[in-house]
Scaffold this motif. Structure first.
Motif, PDB file in Angstrom:
ATOM      1  N   TYR A  49       4.108  -2.617   4.713  1.00  0.00           N
ATOM      2  CA  TYR A  49       4.349  -1.704   3.596  1.00  0.00           C
ATOM      3  C   TYR A  49       5.614  -2.108   2.848  1.00  0.00           C
ATOM      4  O   TYR A  49       5.630  -2.179   1.612  1.00  0.00           O
ATOM      5  N   ASP A  50       6.677  -2.386   3.584  1.00  0.00           N
ATOM      6  CA  ASP A  50       7.943  -2.776   2.959  1.00  0.00           C
ATOM      7  C   ASP A  50       7.812  -4.081   2.188  1.00  0.00           C
ATOM      8  O   ASP A  50       8.554  -4.323   1.228  1.00  0.00           O
ATOM      9  N   ALA A  51       6.870  -4.924   2.602  1.00  0.00           N
ATOM     10  CA  ALA A  51       6.641  -6.192   1.901  1.00  0.00           C
ATOM     11  C   ALA A  51       5.744  -6.012   0.679  1.00  0.00           C
ATOM     12  O   ALA A  51       5.471  -6.983  -0.031  1.00  0.00           O
ATOM     13  N   GLY A  52       5.287  -4.782   0.433  1.00  0.00           N
ATOM     14  CA  GLY A  52       4.472  -4.515  -0.756  1.00  0.00           C
ATOM     15  C   GLY A  52       3.020  -4.930  -0.615  1.00  0.00           C
ATOM     16  O   GLY A  52       2.330  -5.108  -1.625  1.00  0.00           O
ATOM     17  N   ILE A  53       2.523  -5.052   0.606  1.00  0.00           N
ATOM     18  CA  ILE A  53       1.168  -5.549   0.835  1.00  0.00           C
ATOM     19  C   ILE A  53       0.159  -4.407   0.974  1.00  0.00           C
ATOM     20  O   ILE A  53      -0.987  -4.517   0.540  1.00  0.00           O
ATOM     21  N   ILE A  54       0.567  -3.293   1.578  1.00  0.00           N
ATOM     22  CA  ILE A  54      -0.366  -2.199   1.865  1.00  0.00           C
ATOM     23  C   ILE A  54       0.159  -0.878   1.306  1.00  0.00           C
ATOM     24  O   ILE A  54       1.342  -0.736   1.001  1.00  0.00           O
ATOM     25  N   ASN A  55      -0.755   0.080   1.196  1.00  0.00           N
ATOM     26  CA  ASN A  55      -0.419   1.476   0.923  1.00  0.00           C
ATOM     27  C   ASN A  55      -0.855   2.332   2.097  1.00  0.00           C
ATOM     28  O   ASN A  55      -1.900   2.076   2.719  1.00  0.00           O
ATOM     29  N   PHE A  56      -0.086   3.358   2.395  1.00  0.00           N
ATOM     30  CA  PHE A  56      -0.478   4.366   3.378  1.00  0.00           C
ATOM     31  C   PHE A  56      -1.108   5.555   2.655  1.00  0.00           C
ATOM     32  O   PHE A  56      -0.651   5.960   1.582  1.00  0.00           O
ATOM     33  N   CYS A  57      -2.143   6.123   3.268  1.00  0.00           N
ATOM     34  CA  CYS A  57      -2.752   7.360   2.783  1.00  0.00           C
ATOM     35  C   CYS A  57      -2.698   8.354   3.950  1.00  0.00           C
ATOM     36  O   CYS A  57      -3.401   8.181   4.958  1.00  0.00           O
ATOM     37  N   TYR A  58      -1.842   9.377   3.846  1.00  0.00           N
ATOM     38  CA  TYR A  58      -1.542  10.245   4.986  1.00  0.00           C
ATOM     39  C   TYR A  58      -2.483  11.450   5.062  1.00  0.00           C
ATOM     40  O   TYR A  58      -2.921  11.988   4.041  1.00  0.00           O
ATOM     41  N   LYS A  59      -2.733  11.870   6.288  1.00  0.00           N
ATOM     42  CA  LYS A  59      -3.605  13.015   6.541  1.00  0.00           C
ATOM     43  C   LYS A  59      -2.860  14.311   6.250  1.00  0.00           C
ATOM     44  O   LYS A  59      -1.701  14.482   6.611  1.00  0.00           O
ATOM     45  N   LEU A  60      -3.568  15.243   5.594  1.00  0.00           N
ATOM     46  CA  LEU A  60      -3.037  16.576   5.364  1.00  0.00           C
ATOM     47  C   LEU A  60      -3.454  17.505   6.495  1.00  0.00           C
ATOM     48  O   LEU A  60      -4.609  17.476   6.935  1.00  0.00           O
ATOM     49  N   ASP A  61      -2.527  18.336   6.962  1.00  0.00           N
ATOM     50  CA  ASP A  61      -2.887  19.360   7.935  1.00  0.00           C
ATOM     51  C   ASP A  61      -3.671  20.489   7.280  1.00  0.00           C
ATOM     52  O   ASP A  61      -4.491  21.147   7.921  1.00  0.00           O
ATOM     53  N   ALA A  62      -3.396  20.708   5.993  1.00  0.00           N
ATOM     54  CA  ALA A  62      -4.127  21.732   5.226  1.00  0.00           C
ATOM     55  C   ALA A  62      -4.323  21.194   3.808  1.00  0.00           C
ATOM     56  O   ALA A  62      -3.425  20.553   3.256  1.00  0.00           O
ATOM     57  N   PRO A  63      -5.470  21.465   3.197  1.00  0.00           N
ATOM     58  CA  PRO A  63      -5.752  20.940   1.849  1.00  0.00           C
ATOM     59  C   PRO A  63      -5.102  21.781   0.759  1.00  0.00           C
ATOM     60  O   PRO A  63      -5.778  22.405  -0.064  1.00  0.00           O
ATOM     61  N   GLU A  64      -3.782  21.806   0.755  1.00  0.00           N
ATOM     62  CA  GLU A  64      -3.071  22.660  -0.192  1.00  0.00           C
ATOM     63  C   GLU A  64      -1.715  22.052  -0.516  1.00  0.00           C
ATOM     64  O   GLU A  64      -1.190  21.209   0.214  1.00  0.00           O
TER      65      GLU A  64
ATOM     66  N   ASP B 157      -5.820   2.280  -4.905  1.00  0.00           N
ATOM     67  CA  ASP B 157      -4.996   1.325  -5.649  1.00  0.00           C
ATOM     68  C   ASP B 157      -4.657   1.879  -7.034  1.00  0.00           C
ATOM     69  O   ASP B 157      -3.506   1.843  -7.482  1.00  0.00           O
ATOM     70  N   ILE B 158      -5.661   2.436  -7.714  1.00  0.00           N
ATOM     71  CA  ILE B 158      -5.453   2.999  -9.054  1.00  0.00           C
ATOM     72  C   ILE B 158      -4.499   4.194  -8.994  1.00  0.00           C
ATOM     73  O   ILE B 158      -3.571   4.318  -9.803  1.00  0.00           O
ATOM     74  N   PHE B 159      -4.721   5.089  -8.037  1.00  0.00           N
ATOM     75  CA  PHE B 159      -3.849   6.263  -7.913  1.00  0.00           C
ATOM     76  C   PHE B 159      -2.402   5.838  -7.647  1.00  0.00           C
ATOM     77  O   PHE B 159      -1.463   6.371  -8.254  1.00  0.00           O
ATOM     78  N   ALA B 160      -2.219   4.892  -6.722  1.00  0.00           N
ATOM     79  CA  ALA B 160      -0.862   4.458  -6.375  1.00  0.00           C
ATOM     80  C   ALA B 160      -0.158   3.833  -7.571  1.00  0.00           C
ATOM     81  O   ALA B 160       1.029   4.070  -7.815  1.00  0.00           O
ATOM     82  N   LYS B 161      -0.880   3.031  -8.348  1.00  0.00           N
ATOM     83  CA  LYS B 161      -0.283   2.412  -9.532  1.00  0.00           C
ATOM     84  C   LYS B 161       0.030   3.444 -10.617  1.00  0.00           C
ATOM     85  O   LYS B 161       0.871   3.184 -11.487  1.00  0.00           O
ATOM     86  N   ASN B 162      -0.636   4.595 -10.561  1.00  0.00           N
ATOM     87  CA  ASN B 162      -0.329   5.684 -11.484  1.00  0.00           C
ATOM     88  C   ASN B 162       0.773   6.594 -10.947  1.00  0.00           C
ATOM     89  O   ASN B 162       1.066   7.634 -11.543  1.00  0.00           O
ATOM     90  N   GLY B 163       1.360   6.197  -9.819  1.00  0.00           N
ATOM     91  CA  GLY B 163       2.469   6.959  -9.261  1.00  0.00           C
ATOM     92  C   GLY B 163       2.078   8.116  -8.381  1.00  0.00           C
ATOM     93  O   GLY B 163       2.914   8.962  -8.045  1.00  0.00           O
ATOM     94  N   LYS B 164       0.818   8.176  -7.955  1.00  0.00           N
ATOM     95  CA  LYS B 164       0.357   9.270  -7.111  1.00  0.00           C
ATOM     96  C   LYS B 164       0.510   8.908  -5.631  1.00  0.00           C
ATOM     97  O   LYS B 164      -0.006   7.884  -5.189  1.00  0.00           O
ATOM     98  N   PRO B 165       1.186   9.750  -4.836  1.00  0.00           N
ATOM     99  CA  PRO B 165       1.167   9.555  -3.384  1.00  0.00           C
ATOM    100  C   PRO B 165      -0.258   9.756  -2.871  1.00  0.00           C
ATOM    101  O   PRO B 165      -1.022  10.546  -3.442  1.00  0.00           O
ATOM    102  N   LEU B 166      -0.616   9.057  -1.809  1.00  0.00           N
ATOM    103  CA  LEU B 166      -1.993   9.100  -1.302  1.00  0.00           C
ATOM    104  C   LEU B 166      -2.091  10.016  -0.088  1.00  0.00           C
ATOM    105  O   LEU B 166      -1.356   9.863   0.890  1.00  0.00           O
ATOM    106  N   TYR B 167      -3.047  10.960  -0.179  1.00  0.00           N
ATOM    107  CA  TYR B 167      -3.318  11.882   0.924  1.00  0.00           C
ATOM    108  C   TYR B 167      -4.822  12.058   1.069  1.00  0.00           C
ATOM    109  O   TYR B 167      -5.572  11.926   0.100  1.00  0.00           O
ATOM    110  N   TYR B 168      -5.243  12.370   2.300  1.00  0.00           N
ATOM    111  CA  TYR B 168      -6.643  12.711   2.560  1.00  0.00           C
ATOM    112  C   TYR B 168      -6.674  13.880   3.522  1.00  0.00           C
ATOM    113  O   TYR B 168      -5.632  14.301   4.058  1.00  0.00           O
ATOM    114  N   PHE B 169      -7.871  14.414   3.740  1.00  0.00           N
ATOM    115  CA  PHE B 169      -8.011  15.562   4.649  1.00  0.00           C
ATOM    116  C   PHE B 169      -9.220  15.344   5.537  1.00  0.00           C
ATOM    117  O   PHE B 169     -10.254  14.850   5.091  1.00  0.00           O
ATOM    118  N   GLU B 170      -9.076  15.700   6.802  1.00  0.00           N
ATOM    119  CA  GLU B 170     -10.212  15.719   7.716  1.00  0.00           C
ATOM    120  C   GLU B 170     -10.011  16.841   8.722  1.00  0.00           C
ATOM    121  O   GLU B 170      -8.881  17.236   9.017  1.00  0.00           O
TER     122      GLU B 170
END
Length: 432
Positions: A280-295, A348-361
């Motif tokens: 991540y620090d080398a600029g190769i990957i993005n993290f998409c973190y899990k949400l505990d609640a979708p809010e 990739d598109i979201f990250a380049k638009n400045g959006k942090p990445l999150y998902y929910f399960e």
């Protein structure tokens, strides 16, 4: 010549009367050097460019005395006739991660102010640990990525007015005319395969030869592996490489949450967590973190121990696959990677638009690919590689978890499932 959005951002930085030295971070080959030199040539009387990897001797300028007077005196020896006064000169410190002393010196160059200073580096997140005194409060920051989809459209000859025409259908929530929809989907698939690395894009624009594009992409991937071997320390070399090579397998799984056991059976974050952070620090990957609640707020209820990993450039992800994958994608035959590739490109598109990445399960039975803040609301975003408009997970989130809005991104045209869920052409992720 490729048009890059960062040029406008650099102009805003220069026009700020209180700007500091600027540090530009970004992975290798995203176009940092070219963009800064182009900007400098157009906006300054003089550009003094020091590349610390090409010319290690420049490191001696910053080795003993960090004061601005000493640095400019030595620069005058290396560059006779250079003038440093009244911000008429741009001092460009390229690949600054190879000269930690130069990073420390940015504080004193900012205070001095006789020249504008831009520093860039491909592995700045890695090299900070070697800096004796980081100039906190004395530098501005900017991040540069490979070309986003809009920049790719410009490179492909699509004008800003045409993009605005397409955006009009998004703004009005109307169906796109069939001919326009087909052309935009063709360009979008090309972007998936080519990605945004400038050399790959320029080669594709000039030749339309995907084999040449793949050759360039694999050279870049080889450079990434070389960086791991060069800059990772000790056992991190093998571990970071193993994590890097596991990414296609991670995304091919039904559950795309990163699993350390895919890297090595029965392994854990204790062994490989630092290696992922290195990537991540080398600029190769993005993290998409899990949400505990979708809010909202997302940051406040995310679980940083559970995440998905996406490549920052989808074209490079495709180049990691076997030969023929490019044609399969263009033909719509994505196989086991079908969902993964479309997820990666949207991330990739979201990250380049400045959006942090999150998902929910929840309970391994309910999963939503992304959550974004859109119109001030926590919005579920589901990515589909087909025109299937079923929305089981989306409906469950709305009915049982308080989610008020959902968007499905799919290859088809605009439509609505109900008053809370709409379907957008996948390329319109660029407008969200």
């Amino acid at each position: 010549m490729l048009t890059r959005k960062i040029i406008d951002k650099l102009a805003q930085w220069k026009n700020d009367a209180h700007h500091k030295s600027l540090v530009i971070k970004g992975a290798r080959q995203v176009g940092k050097t070219y963009a800064v030199n182009e900007f400098g040539t157009a906006n300054y009387e003089h550009v003094i460019s020091l590349n610390f990897e090409e010319h290690p001797e420049y490191r001696t300028i910053f080795a003993t005395d960090h004061s601005a007077d000493a640095i400019y005196s030595q620069l005058s020896l290396f560059f006779p006739g250079a003038e440093f006064a009244q911000r008429k000169t741009l001092l460009f410190l390229d690949e600054i991660q190879s000269c930690p002393d130069a990073i420390t010196s940015l504080k004193f160059l900012t205070i001095d102010g006789r020249a504008d200073v831009i520093a860039s580096g491909s592995l700045l997140g890695i090299s900070y640990r070697d800096v004796s005194s980081y100039p906190v409060g004395y530098v501005d920051h900017m991040e540069m990525y490979s070309l986003d989809f809009e920049e790719f459209l410009w490179a492909s000859g699509i004008s800003e007015s045409t993009i605005a025409y397409v955006r009009g259908f998004f703004d009005r929530r109307e169906q796109v005319p069939d001919a326009v929809q087909q052309r935009m989907m063709q360009l979008f698939k090309e972007y998936i395969v080519v990605g945004g690395m400038p050399e790959a894009v320029q080669t594709f624009v000039d030749t339309k030869d995907f084999s040449k594009v793949v050759h360039i992409q694999r050279d870049i991937l080889a450079e990434y592996e070389n960086d791991i071997a060069k800059y990772a320390t000790g056992t991190e070399k093998a571990k970071a490489r193993a994590c890097f090579l596991s990414i296609p397998k991670q995304l091919a799984r039904d559950s795309k949450r990163f699993s350390y056991s895919v890297v090595e059976p029965r392994s854990s974050a204790r062994k490989y967590g630092g290696s992922l952070q290195w990537l991540y620090d080398a600029g190769i990957i993005n993290f998409c973190y899990k949400l505990d609640a979708p809010e909202l707020p997302f940051e406040g209820n995310s679980d940083n121990t559970k995440f998905k990993v996406y490549m920052r450039d989808t074209g490079l992800l495709i180049a990691m696959l076997e030969d023929g994958s490019q044609k399969d994608i263009l033909d719509g035959n994505l196989g086991i990677y079908k969902g993964a590739i479309y997820e990666n490109i949207v991330g990739d598109i979201f990250a380049k638009n400045g959006k942090p990445l999150y998902y929910f399960e929840k309970n391994n039975s309910l999963e939503m690919d992304f959550f974004i803040r859109y119109d001030g609301v926590a919005t579920a975003v589901e990515v589909k590689s087909s025109q299937n408009r079923k929305a089981k997970s989306m409906n469950s989130l709305i009915e049982n978890h308080g989610v008020r809005r959902g968007i499905k991104l799919a290859p088809g045209n605009y439509g609505r499932i109900d008053d809370r869920v709409e379907v957008l052409p996948i390329y319109m992720a660029m407008f969200l």
